[in-house]
Design an enzyme around this catalytic site. Structure first.
Site, PDB file in Angstrom:
ATOM      1  N   SER A  22       0.852  -1.180   0.000  1.00 37.53           N
ATOM      2  CA  SER A  22       0.000   0.000   0.000  1.00 37.53           C
ATOM      3  C   SER A  22       0.890   1.232   0.000  1.00 37.53           C
ATOM      4  O   SER A  22       2.114   1.132   0.012  1.00 37.53           O
ATOM      5  CB  SER A  22      -0.894   0.008   1.241  1.00 37.53           C
ATOM      6  N   LYS A  23       0.262   2.390   0.002  1.00 38.17           N
ATOM      7  CA  LYS A  23       0.977   3.672  -0.026  1.00 38.17           C
ATOM      8  C   LYS A  23       2.072   3.742   1.021  1.00 38.17           C
ATOM      9  O   LYS A  23       3.101   4.370   0.822  1.00 38.17           O
ATOM     10  CB  LYS A  23      -0.018   4.808   0.247  1.00 38.17           C
ATOM     11  N   ARG A  24       1.797   3.130   2.153  1.00 34.48           N
ATOM     12  CA  ARG A  24       2.720   3.126   3.260  1.00 34.48           C
ATOM     13  C   ARG A  24       4.111   2.624   2.857  1.00 34.48           C
ATOM     14  O   ARG A  24       5.116   3.013   3.415  1.00 34.48           O
ATOM     15  CB  ARG A  24       2.098   2.183   4.302  1.00 34.48           C
ATOM     16  N   HIS A  25       4.156   1.738   1.894  1.00 32.06           N
ATOM     17  CA  HIS A  25       5.439   1.149   1.499  1.00 32.06           C
ATOM     18  C   HIS A  25       6.129   1.939   0.391  1.00 32.06           C
ATOM     19  O   HIS A  25       7.186   1.570  -0.077  1.00 32.06           O
ATOM     20  CB  HIS A  25       5.236  -0.294   1.009  1.00 32.06           C
ATOM     21  N   GLY A  26       5.505   3.019  -0.033  1.00 31.03           N
ATOM     22  CA  GLY A  26       6.081   3.792  -1.138  1.00 31.03           C
ATOM     23  C   GLY A  26       4.975   4.085  -2.125  1.00 31.03           C
ATOM     24  O   GLY A  26       3.829   3.721  -1.901  1.00 31.03           O
TER      25      GLY A  26
END
Ligand code: GLU
Length: 509
Positions: free
Chosen positions: A255-259
């Site tokens: 998800s966005k959290r990972h990039g």
């Protein structure tokens, strides 16, 4: 082996890393076998179709270096390659008629309220979810005719077999069995007459001669429905290749959290397409051995389905940066110039680094400096860029890293000036020595610059170069880290250096 693979995106949102990985796998597989890759836009769900996304999908895969031979933008022997257009041409109609006539599909007239009630019942009684026939699967012709006479609009559902084992042959997982009793009857044609994905995709895969369906693992639970559709028609199914999901390093779904997940954001963020394609292809696919940095040609020649892993692939943003840095270092001098120049003139870049999520003023101003420098003094930029090539990991970093070459007055890092401009008795004389040595010169080679600094060190018994190199670097760049001092001195040239050394002299305490 004869290979025809399709990349079949639904234009419901910006393509992300997972979608592009599927497209890359299709590309490399087709290329490895001298086969054909085609793009088919699956846009029969009109409510979820987002304007502009089809163009973004094509732009994303084009940027990733993917080549396809047939598609909505190219045409081909099976045109049109957009399902809404195929539906408008009546391509699906005979096939639904065939299934109705053979008893493999049926009309269902359930109202939304009835379907809601069924869902609630299944939830409360912990029954498998889905439509397993209701009153319509085996309704008599008269019941159907009278519902139609009342003007009700049915959906058409596939009659899944009961009491049967459905087998999906998957190139990665081997034989996967599904008990047909647990597979619900999917809608093939919606009440508005539009085919659903299940129906349109499989009819098209047959009509377009798909040999391998390469797609995300999330589709494996739909595969028994697809296999059954092929069986109901008496067609041979393609080989299924369900590629593993992508997870973050923490094991959670990507998800966005990972990039960034949106593909074109990587372009704005300063990634080289070949680096990104190389990186993404290695998520869930292994070439064998410990090869990591591979050109598109090398991947294509090594690409075999056996290299695909059944376990989830891991997205490691640090590895991507490392890989991108490698690709940047491998650029030839002329590639470096054209790549950075295209990057800084792309308006997406400023938009990306001005957005709340990725805000970075240093990049925005650095990129603007480089852009005007390319226009006003290209020769100088051409000298500057190679000095940072070894050090950056993204194209975005060139802006802030090179900014000191282009500004009239450098910004000083406070820690650096505190350390080198305060209470260091030798620094004033050092700057004077350099100013004297540079005055009257048009150019100073890095050897000359080094000799000048060395001379000061020797004359003043400083033992090491450091106490002369560090303050000089701070005076010229404002920072304590950067490219080799003598190389950057050569590029800055005497006039700029004298100005900067004089200004720094005024700051000494
Ligand atoms: N249209 C589907 C999607 O965008 C593709 C599924 C498939 O490849 O069969 O997810």
């Amino acid at each position: 082996m004869f290979v025809r693979v399709r990349y079949a995106p639904s234009p419901t949102g910006s393509p992300h890393v997972g979608n592009i990985r599927t497209a890359l796998f299709c590309h490399f597989f087709a290329r490895h076998h001298d086969g054909v890759m085609f793009v088919r836009i699956e846009d029969t769900d009109r409510a979820r179709t987002v304007p502009g996304v089809e163009e973004e999908i094509l732009e994303s895969i084009r940027w990733a270096g993917i080549e396809w031979q047939e598609g909505p933008d190219k045409g081909g022997p099976f045109a049109p390659y957009k399902q809404s257009e195929r539906q408008a041409q009546g391509i699906y109609q005979p096939y639904i008629d065939e299934l109705l006539n053979s008893g493999n599909a049926y009309k269902a007239f359930d109202t939304p309220e009835e379907l809601d009630e069924m869902r609630q019942y299944q939830q409360i009684n912990k029954k498998p979810f889905g439509y397993f026939g209701g009153v319509w699967r085996d309704a008599s012709a008269e019941t159907v005719a009278s519902a139609e006479a009342e003007g009700k609009r049915p959906v058409i559902r596939l009659k899944m077999p009961r009491g049967k084992m459905l087998v999906v042959n998957d190139a990665i997982r081997g034989r996967v069995e599904f008990e047909s009793d647990l597979v619900d009857d999917p809608v093939l044609i919606k009440a508005d007459g539009m085919p659903t994905y299940h129906f349109a995709a499989m009819v098209d895969d047959h009509l377009m001669g798909t040999t391998h369906i390469i797609r995300g693992e999330e589709w494996i639970s739909s595969a028994p429905k697809h296999v059954w559709l092929f069986e109901a028609f008496g067609w041979n199914p393609p080989v299924f290749v369900h590629v593993p999901v992508i997870k973050g390093k923490d094991g959670a779904k990507l998800s966005k959290r990972h990039g960034d997940t949106r593909m074109l954001d990587y372009r704005a963020a300063g990634y080289i397409p070949d680096a990104l394609a190389n990186f993404i292809t290695l998520i869930g696919w292994a070439p064998g051995g410990d090869r990591e940095i591979m050109s598109m040609e090398e991947i294509a020649s090594a690409f075999r389905l056996e290299g695909l892993q059944p376990s989830p692939g891991v997205f490691d943003a640090d590895k991507l940066k490392w890989m991108n840095g490698n690709y940047i270092r491998a650029l030839s001098p002329s590639e470096l110039i054209s790549t950075v120049s295209a990057y800084v003139s792309n308006p997406e870049v400023a938009a990306y680094f001005s957005s709340e999520e990725h805000k970075d003023d240093a990049v925005v101003s650095g990129v603007a400096l480089l852009r005007s420098a390319f226009a006003e003094r290209p020769d100088y930029v051409h000298q500057v860029l190679p000095l940072e090539q070894e050090r950056v990991t993204t194209l975005a970093e060139f802006g802030p890293a090179c900014a000191f070459f282009f500004v009239d007055e450098v910004d000083f890092d406070e820690k650096a000036t505190e350390k080198w401009f305060v209470g260091q008795a030798h620094v004033g004389p050092l700057f004077d020595h350099l100013i004297a040595g540079l005055t009257g010169k048009n150019a100073a080679s890095h050897e000359e610059c080094k000799a000048m600094v060395q001379e000061f060190v020797d004359k003043n018994g400083l033992e090491k170069l450091g106490p002369a190199v560090h303050p000089t670097r701070v005076a010229l760049t404002g920072k304590t880290a950067g490219p080799g001092l003598f190389e950057l001195m050569e590029v800055l040239g005497p006039a700029r250096m004298i100005k900067r050394l004089q200004r720094a002299k005024g700051m000494l305490k």
